[in-house]
Design a protein around this motif. Structure first.
Motif, PDB file in Angstrom:
ATOM      1  N   GLY A 133      -1.777  -0.739   1.870  1.00 17.37           N
ATOM      2  CA  GLY A 133      -2.282  -2.704   1.410  1.00 17.37           C
ATOM      3  C   GLY A 133      -0.969  -2.199   0.121  1.00 17.37           C
ATOM      4  N   VAL A 134      -1.611  -1.383  -0.978  1.00 15.72           N
ATOM      5  CA  VAL A 134      -1.273  -1.864  -2.099  1.00 15.72           C
ATOM      6  C   VAL A 134       0.662  -1.753  -2.212  1.00 15.72           C
ATOM      7  CG1 VAL A 134      -0.910  -0.373  -4.369  1.00 15.72           C
ATOM      8  CG2 VAL A 134      -3.110  -0.103  -3.515  1.00 15.72           C
ATOM      9  N   LEU A 135       1.006  -0.852  -1.273  1.00 17.01           N
ATOM     10  CA  LEU A 135       2.509  -0.986  -0.910  1.00 17.01           C
ATOM     11  C   LEU A 135       3.026  -2.154   0.126  1.00 17.01           C
ATOM     12  CD1 LEU A 135       2.586   2.544   0.590  1.00 17.01           C
ATOM     13  CD2 LEU A 135       3.306   2.319  -1.992  1.00 17.01           C
ATOM     14  N   LEU A 136       2.149  -2.625   0.095  1.00 17.84           N
ATOM     15  CA  LEU A 136       2.725  -3.630   1.317  1.00 17.84           C
ATOM     16  C   LEU A 136       2.462  -4.995   0.259  1.00 17.84           C
ATOM     17  CD1 LEU A 136       0.710  -3.674   4.592  1.00 17.84           C
ATOM     18  CD2 LEU A 136       2.812  -3.801   4.757  1.00 17.84           C
ATOM     19  N   PHE A 137       1.405  -5.020  -1.169  1.00 16.64           N
ATOM     20  CA  PHE A 137       1.727  -5.610  -2.228  1.00 16.64           C
ATOM     21  C   PHE A 137       2.931  -5.919  -2.461  1.00 16.64           C
ATOM     22  CE2 PHE A 137       0.371  -9.162  -4.984  1.00 16.64           C
ATOM     23  CZ  PHE A 137       0.039  -9.786  -5.039  1.00 16.64           C
ATOM     24  N   GLU A 138       3.364  -4.547  -2.876  1.00 16.22           N
ATOM     25  CA  GLU A 138       4.649  -4.842  -3.858  1.00 16.22           C
ATOM     26  C   GLU A 138       5.478  -4.951  -3.027  1.00 16.22           C
ATOM     27  OE1 GLU A 138       4.529  -3.834  -7.176  1.00 16.22           O
ATOM     28  OE2 GLU A 138       2.623  -2.706  -7.322  1.00 16.22           O
ATOM     29  N   VAL A 139       5.557  -4.583  -1.414  1.00 12.70           N
ATOM     30  CA  VAL A 139       6.763  -5.454  -0.604  1.00 12.70           C
ATOM     31  C   VAL A 139       6.542  -6.640  -0.602  1.00 12.70           C
ATOM     32  CG1 VAL A 139       7.643  -5.970   1.730  1.00 12.70           C
ATOM     33  CG2 VAL A 139       6.728  -3.295   0.737  1.00 12.70           C
ATOM     34  N   ARG A 140       5.370  -7.227  -0.926  1.00 12.38           N
ATOM     35  CA  ARG A 140       5.690  -8.200  -1.089  1.00 12.38           C
ATOM     36  C   ARG A 140       5.800  -8.925  -2.456  1.00 12.38           C
ATOM     37  NH1 ARG A 140       3.886 -13.093  -4.216  1.00 12.38           N
ATOM     38  NH2 ARG A 140       3.635 -11.424  -6.073  1.00 12.38           N
ATOM     39  N   THR A 141       5.834  -8.488  -3.478  1.00  9.17           N
ATOM     40  CA  THR A 141       6.514  -8.846  -4.757  1.00  9.17           C
ATOM     41  C   THR A 141       7.563  -8.872  -4.459  1.00  9.17           C
ATOM     42  OG1 THR A 141       4.220  -8.149  -5.480  1.00  9.17           O
ATOM     43  CG2 THR A 141       6.278  -8.119  -7.153  1.00  9.17           C
ATOM     44  N   PHE A 142       8.155  -7.590  -4.098  1.00 11.09           N
ATOM     45  CA  PHE A 142      10.219  -7.557  -3.964  1.00 11.09           C
ATOM     46  C   PHE A 142      10.337  -8.389  -3.433  1.00 11.09           C
ATOM     47  CE2 PHE A 142      13.575  -6.562  -0.659  1.00 11.09           C
ATOM     48  CZ  PHE A 142      14.393  -6.006  -1.468  1.00 11.09           C
ATOM     49  N   LEU A 143       9.732  -8.694  -2.619  1.00 11.79           N
ATOM     50  CA  LEU A 143       9.825 -10.578  -1.304  1.00 11.79           C
ATOM     51  C   LEU A 143      10.420 -11.716  -2.239  1.00 11.79           C
ATOM     52  CD1 LEU A 143       8.278  -9.814   2.494  1.00 11.79           C
ATOM     53  CD2 LEU A 143      10.814  -9.370   1.399  1.00 11.79           C
TER      54      LEU A 143
END
Length: 347
Positions: A133-143
């Protein structure tokens, strides 16, 4: 769990140390760049006979030190030094900028979906899922960086800038807010299901607990849930305060320092402020305490399985730190206005 705990801890610690060294190194270079090279603001007074691009050893297409703006100076380290250049690299590879049916708003809406998926993982009892989930939220930040990059690229805007008042500005803000809400809900669900251990009442060993034990268990659950709610609400309020203040100072400093419809004397005063150590220090303060960095800290706590400890430590201290940063910024903004528009000689 993703890998043995000791190996994950060692890897994470090593990565954090490397990132800190990298961020400090880049901050020093950013300060020297601002001091020694002209800043291209698109003004008729810009002196571009010798620019930073002439000495940069990395192409300005992906070099975060080339296009210096107010927002770039106030942007957190991870977004400025990692995600923003990465967004350019990904765009160069996939040519997202040329695909006209993919709009910045579509990317914004999509990263809300990613944030919801991240929150679902973070609410899990499994540490492995929470780390995913943490990695996914960092993906969100990248997007989130990607939608801004695409929007600026299509308008041929160089560097990080906030187009305050535009539809895209508000849509991006709303989507960011929804993502943060999803994250905090995920954290609440996890803590409610896995409350802090201190003060626990041990579960009864008998198959049928007595009525008194049942009442005590219900009371303990209510007390624990109340504590979780207080911690989550306090940190959510801190995120709101940080976001509002950060966006306010970006808008104010952009107006004060990046306005091009000014005379030469005002332009020179803007440049003096831009290159002052005081302004760099205030900007650096908001690099640390802006909403993006607070979210990174929260995600780090989730990844290390220290969410409750983090929320407890920052519950009240966070308000004091934010209040101090706001006071410093407000005093500096007032001084800058006096210096630029009231012709005060000393700054």
């Amino acid at each position: 769990m993703i890998g043995p705990s000791s190996q994950i801890s060692k890897l994470l610690l090593t990565l954090l140390l490397l990132l800190m060294v990298w961020y400090i190194y880049m901050d020093v270079n950013l300060y020297m760049r601002v001091q020694n090279y002209p800043i291209d603001r698109g003004s008729i007074y810009d002196n571009v006979t010798f620019s930073y691009s002439d000495v940069a050893w990395i192409s300005c297409d992906i070099n975060p030190l080339c296009d210096v703006t107010v927002k770039a100076l106030l942007l957190d380290h991870t977004n400025h030094y990692l995600f923003s250049p990465l967004a350019v690299i990904v765009d160069n590879l996939l040519k997202i900028d040329d695909v006209l049916w993919i709009t910045p708003n579509m990317i914004s809406f999509f990263h809300v979906f990613v944030a919801i998926l991240s929150a679902k993982c973070i609410s899990s009892d499994s540490l492995a899922y929470r780390r995913i989930g943490v990695l996914l939220f960092e993906v969100r930040t990248f997007l989130d960086d990607m939608d801004g990059h695409v929007a600026r690229a299509r308008k041929h805007i160089k560097g990080e800038r906030s187009e305050v008042g535009t539809a895209g500005y508000y849509i991006d803000g709303i989507c960011d807010g929804l993502g943060c809400i999803a994250l905090m809900i995920g954290a609440f669900v996890f803590l409610k299901s896995n409350p802090p251990r201190r003060g626990y009442m041990q579960l009864p060993t008998t198959a049928s607990p007595s009525e008194k034990e049942k009442d005590t268990m219900v009371y303990k659950a209510k007390v624990t849930t109340k504590k979780v709610v207080i911690k989550i609400v306090c940190y959510s309020i801190q995120l709101i305060i940080s976001s509002a203040a950060w966006n306010r100072y970006i808008a104010l400093y952009q107006t004060l320092l990046e306005s091009n419809d000014v005379n030469l004397d005002t332009y020179n005063r803007q440049t003096i402020v831009y290159q002052s150590s005081v302004f760099f220090s205030v900007a650096w303060l908001w690099r640390i305490f802006n909403v993006h960095n607070l979210l990174h800290c929260l995600l780090l706590a989730v990844f290390c399985d220290k969410l409750w400890e983090f929320l407890k430590a920052i519950q009240y201290a966070g308000f004091g730190v934010l209040l101090g940063a706001i006071c410093v910024a407000e005093i500096h903004v007032a001084d800058v206005k006096d210096f630029i528009y009231r012709r005060i000689v000393s700054f």
